[in-house]
Design a protein around this motif. Sequence first.
Motif, PDB file in Angstrom:
ATOM      1  N   PRO A 130       0.831  -1.208   0.000  1.00 21.16           N
ATOM      2  CA  PRO A 130       0.000   0.000   0.000  1.00 21.16           C
ATOM      3  C   PRO A 130       0.868   1.262   0.000  1.00 21.16           C
ATOM      4  O   PRO A 130       1.953   1.280   0.573  1.00 21.16           O
ATOM      5  CB  PRO A 130      -0.815  -0.117   1.294  1.00 21.16           C
ATOM      6  N   VAL A 131       0.349   2.304  -0.654  1.00 16.24           N
ATOM      7  CA  VAL A 131       1.107   3.547  -0.802  1.00 16.24           C
ATOM      8  C   VAL A 131       0.257   4.734  -0.347  1.00 16.24           C
ATOM      9  O   VAL A 131      -0.908   4.865  -0.740  1.00 16.24           O
ATOM     10  CB  VAL A 131       1.521   3.779  -2.271  1.00 16.24           C
ATOM     11  N   PHE A 132       0.867   5.591   0.451  1.00 15.72           N
ATOM     12  CA  PHE A 132       0.217   6.821   0.897  1.00 15.72           C
ATOM     13  C   PHE A 132       1.111   7.999   0.525  1.00 15.72           C
ATOM     14  O   PHE A 132       2.300   7.840   0.256  1.00 15.72           O
ATOM     15  CB  PHE A 132      -0.027   6.780   2.409  1.00 15.72           C
ATOM     16  N   GLY A 133       0.521   9.198   0.521  1.00 18.02           N
ATOM     17  CA  GLY A 133       1.330  10.352   0.143  1.00 18.02           C
ATOM     18  C   GLY A 133       0.769  11.665   0.646  1.00 18.02           C
ATOM     19  O   GLY A 133      -0.359  11.731   1.155  1.00 18.02           O
ATOM     20  N   ASN A 134       1.559  12.704   0.483  1.00 19.58           N
ATOM     21  CA  ASN A 134       1.137  14.049   0.891  1.00 19.58           C
ATOM     22  C   ASN A 134       0.365  14.726  -0.233  1.00 19.58           C
ATOM     23  O   ASN A 134       0.156  14.170  -1.317  1.00 19.58           O
ATOM     24  CB  ASN A 134       2.339  14.887   1.334  1.00 19.58           C
ATOM     25  N   ASP A 135      -0.052  15.960   0.021  1.00 22.54           N
ATOM     26  CA  ASP A 135      -0.906  16.686  -0.931  1.00 22.54           C
ATOM     27  C   ASP A 135      -0.198  17.035  -2.231  1.00 22.54           C
ATOM     28  O   ASP A 135      -0.850  17.314  -3.236  1.00 22.54           O
ATOM     29  CB  ASP A 135      -1.425  17.972  -0.267  1.00 22.54           C
ATOM     30  N   VAL A 136       1.139  17.018  -2.246  1.00 25.67           N
ATOM     31  CA  VAL A 136       1.885  17.354  -3.467  1.00 25.67           C
ATOM     32  C   VAL A 136       1.558  16.369  -4.584  1.00 25.67           C
ATOM     33  O   VAL A 136       1.557  16.721  -5.765  1.00 25.67           O
ATOM     34  CB  VAL A 136       3.404  17.378  -3.171  1.00 25.67           C
ATOM     35  N   ILE A 137       1.252  15.121  -4.221  1.00 23.24           N
ATOM     36  CA  ILE A 137       0.956  14.089  -5.224  1.00 23.24           C
ATOM     37  C   ILE A 137      -0.481  14.203  -5.736  1.00 23.24           C
ATOM     38  O   ILE A 137      -0.843  13.566  -6.728  1.00 23.24           O
ATOM     39  CB  ILE A 137       1.203  12.690  -4.638  1.00 23.24           C
ATOM     40  N   PHE A 138      -1.292  15.007  -5.091  1.00 19.25           N
ATOM     41  CA  PHE A 138      -2.677  15.202  -5.531  1.00 19.25           C
ATOM     42  C   PHE A 138      -2.670  16.133  -6.745  1.00 19.25           C
ATOM     43  O   PHE A 138      -2.963  17.316  -6.666  1.00 19.25           O
ATOM     44  CB  PHE A 138      -3.496  15.787  -4.383  1.00 19.25           C
ATOM     45  N   THR A 139      -2.304  15.566  -7.882  1.00 18.95           N
ATOM     46  CA  THR A 139      -2.128  16.340  -9.104  1.00 18.95           C
ATOM     47  C   THR A 139      -2.419  15.446 -10.305  1.00 18.95           C
ATOM     48  O   THR A 139      -2.685  14.252 -10.155  1.00 18.95           O
ATOM     49  CB  THR A 139      -0.681  16.882  -9.176  1.00 18.95           C
ATOM     50  N   ASP A 140      -2.376  16.014 -11.495  1.00 18.41           N
ATOM     51  CA  ASP A 140      -2.573  15.220 -12.704  1.00 18.41           C
ATOM     52  C   ASP A 140      -1.380  14.288 -12.897  1.00 18.41           C
ATOM     53  O   ASP A 140      -0.223  14.713 -12.778  1.00 18.41           O
ATOM     54  CB  ASP A 140      -2.706  16.126 -13.926  1.00 18.41           C
ATOM     55  N   ILE A 141      -1.655  13.031 -13.218  1.00 14.21           N
ATOM     56  CA  ILE A 141      -0.602  12.046 -13.453  1.00 14.21           C
ATOM     57  C   ILE A 141      -0.774  11.505 -14.876  1.00 14.21           C
ATOM     58  O   ILE A 141      -1.667  10.695 -15.143  1.00 14.21           O
ATOM     59  CB  ILE A 141      -0.687  10.908 -12.415  1.00 14.21           C
ATOM     60  N   PRO A 142       0.056  11.969 -15.819  1.00 14.58           N
ATOM     61  CA  PRO A 142      -0.146  11.625 -17.231  1.00 14.58           C
ATOM     62  C   PRO A 142       0.380  10.245 -17.632  1.00 14.58           C
ATOM     63  O   PRO A 142      -0.072   9.678 -18.620  1.00 14.58           O
ATOM     64  CB  PRO A 142       0.626  12.731 -17.967  1.00 14.58           C
ATOM     65  N   ASN A 143       1.351   9.705 -16.894  1.00 17.06           N
ATOM     66  CA  ASN A 143       1.992   8.449 -17.276  1.00 17.06           C
ATOM     67  C   ASN A 143       1.017   7.279 -17.144  1.00 17.06           C
ATOM     68  O   ASN A 143       0.592   6.927 -16.042  1.00 17.06           O
ATOM     69  CB  ASN A 143       3.230   8.225 -16.393  1.00 17.06           C
ATOM     70  N   LYS A 144       0.674   6.644 -18.259  1.00 14.14           N
ATOM     71  CA  LYS A 144      -0.327   5.576 -18.259  1.00 14.14           C
ATOM     72  C   LYS A 144       0.146   4.348 -17.486  1.00 14.14           C
ATOM     73  O   LYS A 144      -0.654   3.679 -16.815  1.00 14.14           O
ATOM     74  CB  LYS A 144      -0.690   5.189 -19.697  1.00 14.14           C
ATOM     75  N   ASN A 145       1.426   4.041 -17.588  1.00 15.55           N
ATOM     76  CA  ASN A 145       1.939   2.884 -16.871  1.00 15.55           C
ATOM     77  C   ASN A 145       1.857   3.101 -15.360  1.00 15.55           C
ATOM     78  O   ASN A 145       1.447   2.204 -14.607  1.00 15.55           O
ATOM     79  CB  ASN A 145       3.391   2.616 -17.269  1.00 15.55           C
ATOM     80  N   ILE A 146       2.216   4.307 -14.934  1.00 11.63           N
ATOM     81  CA  ILE A 146       2.126   4.644 -13.505  1.00 11.63           C
ATOM     82  C   ILE A 146       0.669   4.596 -13.051  1.00 11.63           C
ATOM     83  O   ILE A 146       0.357   4.127 -11.949  1.00 11.63           O
ATOM     84  CB  ILE A 146       2.723   6.033 -13.226  1.00 11.63           C
ATOM     85  N   LYS A 147      -0.236   5.068 -13.892  1.00  7.48           N
ATOM     86  CA  LYS A 147      -1.660   5.035 -13.547  1.00  7.48           C
ATOM     87  C   LYS A 147      -2.121   3.608 -13.251  1.00  7.48           C
ATOM     88  O   LYS A 147      -2.897   3.375 -12.324  1.00  7.48           O
ATOM     89  CB  LYS A 147      -2.501   5.623 -14.687  1.00  7.48           C
TER      90      LYS A 147
END
Length: 282
Positions: free
Chosen positions: A124-141
């Motif tokens: 499982p992965v958690f994160g701060n508000d900086v990651i609350f953004t558009d994520i264009p990389n399809k593989n990462i998605k």
Amino acid sequence: MISPTSTTTTLREGIDKQNNIYIYRVVPTDKDLAEQLRQYMDTQGIRTEKVYVCMDKASNTDAFLSAFFNDPKKEAPCNLKNLTQDQEEIENNFLKDGFNTLLLLPSKEIENALQITELLKDYPVFGNDVIFTDIPNKNIKNVIHQRLIVVAPWHPQANRKFTDKYNKFWPRENTKGSDGLNWRTGMAYDAALAITEAIRKVSLTSDIQENRQAVAKALQSVNIEGATKTIQFTEKGDRDVSVAPKGYIVRFDKNANKETYRSDFVCIEGCDQSTAPKTEPQ
């Protein structure tokens, strides 16, 4: 000044006490956000000693780290700035030391932070508000789909009335690929709302300094409902989180319907679940 976006706990550093009275913010601090995420993770049975942290060092990430672990001397074992050379070491340390949860705290290194999710894709992965953004990389998605959970200062799902009004004035088809509706939108709206309310409370004169002092004093008594719920300030000028949420828990969902909320993150705690965006079938 009313900041809609500065979460840093060092906002007033280097400013003398006399001028500190003119600095306010409507956004929760990094300390508030960290405590909100920690509270959520506690409810999920996640023990902090099993949480492995990757971050790039900055005032906002330091404050988040300290508040999350309630330890001002806490150090992160993983440096996002040196990711290329350290990936094998990161994986070995994670497994050897018995960690089972990943916490990502980027200040700027968002791409490097997301690479870690590929490296440790079974956890499982958690994160701060900086990651609350558009994520264009399809593989990462695909890697973080319904797996990455972050704390956000606000989510459009938290106020359907405000979101509907925004969509009416700025339809998605007219935004030329830039959705615009995000946590900064709600906070900026409320910053303008708060200063307008404070000015309404005072009788302005030709003396600029007198007006500044009067408006600053009036802000202390502001108590209004905005896009991000109740707006009140502490004596220091921070957002009063005793009457408004410290943050919202949101989860990445590559199939989220973006037509209304314009985000790949779905609010899972703190928002009105009756207005939850529908998830399209895979």
